[in-house]
Design an enzyme around this catalytic site. Structure first.
Site, PDB file in Angstrom:
ATOM      1  N   LYS A  30       0.816  -1.207   0.000  1.00  0.00           N
ATOM      2  CA  LYS A  30       0.000   0.000   0.000  1.00  0.00           C
ATOM      3  C   LYS A  30       0.853   1.262   0.000  1.00  0.00           C
ATOM      4  O   LYS A  30       0.451   2.277  -0.570  1.00  0.00           O
ATOM      5  CB  LYS A  30      -1.023  -0.005   1.143  1.00  0.00           C
ATOM      6  N   ARG A 105      -5.660   3.007  11.581  1.00  0.00           N
ATOM      7  CA  ARG A 105      -5.258   1.620  11.800  1.00  0.00           C
ATOM      8  C   ARG A 105      -6.181   0.922  12.796  1.00  0.00           C
ATOM      9  O   ARG A 105      -6.059  -0.271  13.005  1.00  0.00           O
ATOM     10  CB  ARG A 105      -3.860   1.566  12.414  1.00  0.00           C
ATOM     11  N   ARG A 144      11.880  -7.534   2.121  1.00  0.00           N
ATOM     12  CA  ARG A 144      11.828  -6.093   1.842  1.00  0.00           C
ATOM     13  C   ARG A 144      13.117  -5.396   2.297  1.00  0.00           C
ATOM     14  O   ARG A 144      13.651  -5.695   3.366  1.00  0.00           O
ATOM     15  CB  ARG A 144      10.626  -5.494   2.582  1.00  0.00           C
ATOM     16  N   ARG A 178      14.285  -2.969   7.569  1.00  0.00           N
ATOM     17  CA  ARG A 178      13.685  -2.243   8.689  1.00  0.00           C
ATOM     18  C   ARG A 178      13.690  -3.124   9.936  1.00  0.00           C
ATOM     19  O   ARG A 178      13.465  -4.320   9.837  1.00  0.00           O
ATOM     20  CB  ARG A 178      12.242  -1.854   8.338  1.00  0.00           C
TER      21      ARG A 178
HETATM   22  P1  AMP Z   1       4.181   1.443   8.811  1.00  0.00           P
HETATM   23  O1  AMP Z   1       5.345   2.102   8.129  1.00  0.00           O
HETATM   24  O2  AMP Z   1       2.863   1.975   8.314  1.00  0.00           O
HETATM   25  O3  AMP Z   1       4.260  -0.043   8.812  1.00  0.00           O
HETATM   26  O4  AMP Z   1       4.261   1.900  10.361  1.00  0.00           O
HETATM   27  C1  AMP Z   1       5.371   1.594  11.142  1.00  0.00           C
HETATM   28  C2  AMP Z   1       5.002   1.643  12.611  1.00  0.00           C
HETATM   29  O5  AMP Z   1       4.508   2.965  12.952  1.00  0.00           O
HETATM   30  C3  AMP Z   1       3.887   0.707  13.011  1.00  0.00           C
HETATM   31  O6  AMP Z   1       4.364  -0.604  13.278  1.00  0.00           O
HETATM   32  C4  AMP Z   1       3.348   1.373  14.264  1.00  0.00           C
HETATM   33  O7  AMP Z   1       4.233   1.186  15.354  1.00  0.00           O
HETATM   34  C5  AMP Z   1       3.429   2.858  13.889  1.00  0.00           C
HETATM   35  N1  AMP Z   1       2.201   3.357  13.240  1.00  0.00           N
HETATM   36  C6  AMP Z   1       2.077   3.810  11.970  1.00  0.00           C
HETATM   37  N2  AMP Z   1       0.835   4.250  11.736  1.00  0.00           N
HETATM   38  C7  AMP Z   1       0.141   4.073  12.884  1.00  0.00           C
HETATM   39  C8  AMP Z   1      -1.210   4.331  13.276  1.00  0.00           C
HETATM   40  N3  AMP Z   1      -2.116   4.848  12.430  1.00  0.00           N
HETATM   41  N4  AMP Z   1      -1.579   4.021  14.538  1.00  0.00           N
HETATM   42  C9  AMP Z   1      -0.703   3.497  15.397  1.00  0.00           C
HETATM   43  N5  AMP Z   1       0.583   3.209  15.097  1.00  0.00           N
HETATM   44  C10 AMP Z   1       1.016   3.506  13.842  1.00  0.00           C
END
Ligand code: AMP
Length: 237
Positions: A30, A105, A144, A178
């Site tokens: 996404k 989320r 990744r 990551r």
């Molecule tokens: P992502 O890059 O979207 O996978 O986000 C990386 C990390 O950021 C996630 O594993 C969460 O710890 C935090 N995170 C990102 N977006 C949210 C959200 N909307 N609500 C809570 N935690 C978030």
């Protein structure tokens, strides 16, 4: 931040603001698709994961609040996520809308987003769900690699390799895995994040703005399907 949260959004030429939500499990692609749609539609790509990671890197106040959660692969508290998005949507470049990636989320965040937008007479125009079977997600995520300079430059050791092994095509910088893509953290992330994601999907299905798109096809096809879904959402809306 360029404007304060009390100034309200800036609309462009009286046109309806396009707030698009991207939904997908970690590894569904996404983020890549949000970046492509951002280019095609001229709307900013607002990735909460990226905002949080840069806050952690910059060691600012938000960074201190979210560091432990982000590093453990668990969700940061809803109120912090909502505040960060509210502030971001008040920046000038989001006047015509935004593509939200990684937010909402949880159901609480989805409700908070509806309320936040309703205050300015806006709403989510489409929730685009990039659907990928769970068993495919683990394989995608463990392979990744992201650029050490800009983590939105994303590769996969098998399916999207860089031209030169371990080096970003765009920045020429080394790639890295990551922390939250390491297999152990990954397993916890998927367990914790899938259940709330399904609640978010239900929320948008109930609002009539959910558009599922198959994520298990070549990236260009997924982009086209997303653009078609958006066109359909505009006909309905
Ligand atoms: P992502 O890059 O979207 O996978 O986000 C990386 C990390 O950021 C996630 O594993 C969460 O710890 C935090 N995170 C990102 N977006 C949210 C959200 N909307 N609500 C809570 N935690 C978030």
């Amino acid at each position: 931040m360029t404007t304060s949260a009390t100034e309200g959004p800036v609309t462009k030429g009286g046109q309806e603001r396009r707030i698009i939500v991207m939904i997908g499990a970690p590894g569904a692609g996404k983020g890549t698709q949000a970046e492509r749609l951002s280019g095609r539609l001229g709307l900013p790509h607002v990735s909460t994961g990226k905002l949080f990671r840069s806050a952690v890197r910059n060691e600012n106040e938000i960074g201190a609040q979210v560091r432990a959660y982000v590093e453990a692969g668990s969700l940061v508290p809803d109120e912090v996520a909502v505040k960060v998005v509210d502030d971001r949507l008040h920046e000038v470049d989001a006047g015509a809308g935004a593509i939200l990636d990684g937010f909402p989320r949880t159901r609480n965040q989805a409700v908070a987003l509806d309320e936040m937008l309703a205050r300015a007479d806006d709403r989510v125009c489409a929730a685009l769900y990039v659907e990928v079977a769970t068993e495919d997600l683990v394989a995608r995520l463990t392979g990744r690699r992201v650029c050490t300079i800009d983590d939105q430059h994303v590769y996969h050791i098998v399916t999207v390799p860089p031209r030169q092994d371990g080096i970003c095509d765009i920045e020429g910088a080394p790639l890295r895995q990551r922390e939250d893509d390491q297999p152990e953290t990954l397993r916890k992330r998927l367990e914790r994040q899938l259940a709330p994601m399904y609640e978010v999907i239900d929320h948008y299905a109930d609002s009539g703005v959910l558009f599922p798109v198959r994520g298990d096809q070549p990236a260009d096809k997924v982009t086209e399907a997303l653009l078609q879904a958006l066109a359909a959402s505009e006909r309905i809306g």
